[in-house]
Design a protein around this motif. Structure first.
Motif, short mmCIF file in Angstrom:
data_model
loop_
_atom_site.label_atom_id
_atom_site.label_comp_id
_atom_site.label_asym_id
_atom_site.label_seq_id
_atom_site.Cartn_x
_atom_site.Cartn_y
_atom_site.Cartn_z
N ILE A 161 45.40 42.21 38.15
CA ILE A 161 44.89 41.00 37.70
C ILE A 161 45.90 40.20 36.66
O ILE A 161 46.06 41.19 35.60
CB ILE A 161 43.41 41.33 37.12
CG1 ILE A 161 42.50 41.92 37.92
CG2 ILE A 161 42.93 39.95 36.81
CD1 ILE A 161 42.07 41.15 39.32
N CYS A 166 43.44 35.24 40.32
CA CYS A 166 43.14 36.79 40.84
C CYS A 166 41.77 36.94 40.94
O CYS A 166 41.24 37.55 41.79
CB CYS A 166 43.88 37.81 39.91
SG CYS A 166 45.76 37.58 39.71
N HIS A 167 40.94 36.47 39.94
CA HIS A 167 39.42 36.68 39.83
C HIS A 167 38.86 36.07 41.02
O HIS A 167 38.03 36.44 41.86
CB HIS A 167 39.09 36.07 38.63
CG HIS A 167 39.31 37.06 37.21
ND1 HIS A 167 38.84 38.63 37.24
CD2 HIS A 167 40.15 36.82 36.46
CE1 HIS A 167 39.37 38.86 36.26
NE2 HIS A 167 40.27 37.69 35.69
N TRP A 170 39.98 38.11 44.15
CA TRP A 170 39.21 39.36 44.49
C TRP A 170 37.66 39.16 44.76
O TRP A 170 36.98 39.69 45.49
CB TRP A 170 39.24 40.34 43.32
CG TRP A 170 40.78 40.55 43.48
CD1 TRP A 170 42.01 40.46 42.71
CD2 TRP A 170 41.39 41.60 44.59
NE1 TRP A 170 43.03 41.00 43.05
CE2 TRP A 170 42.67 41.72 44.25
CE3 TRP A 170 40.80 42.35 45.50
CZ2 TRP A 170 43.51 42.63 45.02
CZ3 TRP A 170 41.78 43.10 46.46
CH2 TRP A 170 43.20 43.06 45.91
N SER A 171 37.24 38.02 44.31
CA SER A 171 35.75 37.55 44.37
C SER A 171 35.69 37.41 46.03
O SER A 171 34.83 37.83 46.72
CB SER A 171 35.23 36.63 43.57
OG SER A 171 34.12 36.13 43.95
N VAL A 182 36.52 44.94 42.25
CA VAL A 182 36.97 44.83 40.75
C VAL A 182 35.86 45.32 39.93
O VAL A 182 34.78 45.11 40.20
CB VAL A 182 37.34 43.34 40.50
CG1 VAL A 182 37.53 43.15 38.92
CG2 VAL A 182 38.24 42.80 41.20
#
Length: 183
Positions: A161, A166-167, A170-171, A182
Motif C-alpha cells: 500500500i 491502493c485502497h 484492493w477494495s 487487506v
C-alpha cells in the motif's frame, strides 16, 4: 472493472508452492534469439500494440542483459516445441531505499492456452529462480488481472500500500474475489 495499478510483495522466498506442468508441456530457460518468442507472447496478451513494439521494448529493457536473461527468463513450450508462455525472474527496487528485490516480471500465456493450468507451474519455476538470488520478491499488476492477483495472493504475495489508489484497488479486488485481502 476500473484498471488500477498495484504492487504486491512477498517477504520471503521459502515454502514456494510447487505445481507440475500438464503432460505435453515443458519449461525451459531463455536462449539467445528467443526475444521474438517473448515479444509474440507479450503482444498476444495486449501488453503491447503489436509484436514489433514488444520487441522494441524487450531490446530497451533486457537487451543489455541477455546473459542474465538466460538464467532468469522462463518459457513454457507445448508438445510441438512452440513457446506459449513466459515470465521473468527479474529484480528491481520496490522502494527508493536501494534494496534490490526479486521481481516477477512480464507474465504472459498465449490466450489459446489460458485456463490450461500453466500459470502456477510457470510462477513456481520463476519463484524458484528468484530464491537463488534474493530473499524477498515483488511484482506489479492491475485490478483487471484479478485472476492473476488471486493466484499471487495464494503464493504468499501481499498488498503493498502506497496511497489512496491502493485502497480503492484492493477494495475492488476484495469485492471481485470475495475474499478479505487487506488487514
Amino acid at each position: 472493472m476500473k484498471r488500477i495499478s498495484l504492487r504486491m510483495v512477498r517477504e520471503d522466498l521459502v515454502d514456494i508452492p510447487q505445481y507440475a506442468l500438464p503432460d505435453g508441456f515443458r519449461i525451459r530457460l531463455f536462449e539467445k534469439g528467443d526475444e521474438h518468442h517473448w515479444a509474440r507472447v507479450e503482444a498476444s496478451v495486449d501488453e503491447f500494440e503489436n509484436q514489433d513494439s514488444a520487441l522494441e521494448h524487450f531490446h530497451k529493457e533486457f537487451g543489455p542483459y541477455i546473459n542474465e536473461m538466460m538464467n532468469r527468463c522462463v518459457f513454457i513450450e507445448n508438445e510441438h516445441g512452440e513457446v506459449i508462455g513466459t515470465t521473468t525472474a527479474w529484480y528491481g527496487n520496490l522502494k527508493d531505499d536501494g534494496e534490490v528485490l526479486g521481481r516477477i516480471h512480464w507474465v504472459g500465456i498465449l490466450p489459446a492456452y489460458q485456463g490450461k493450468k500453466l500459470s502456477k507451474p510457470l510462477l513456481s519455476a520463476a519463484m524458484n529462480i528468484l530464491a537463488n538470488y534474493h530473499s524477498k520478491a515483488y511484482l506489479t499488476s492491475q485490478t483487471t488481472s484479478y485472476q492473476a492477483v488471486n493466484m499471487y495472493l495464494n503464493y504468499g504475495f501481499r498488498p503493498y500500500i502506497t496511497g489512496p489508489s491502493c485502497h480503492e484497488a484492493w477494495s475492488l479486488l476484495e469485492d471481485t474475489l470475495e475474499r478479505k485481502i487487506v488487514e
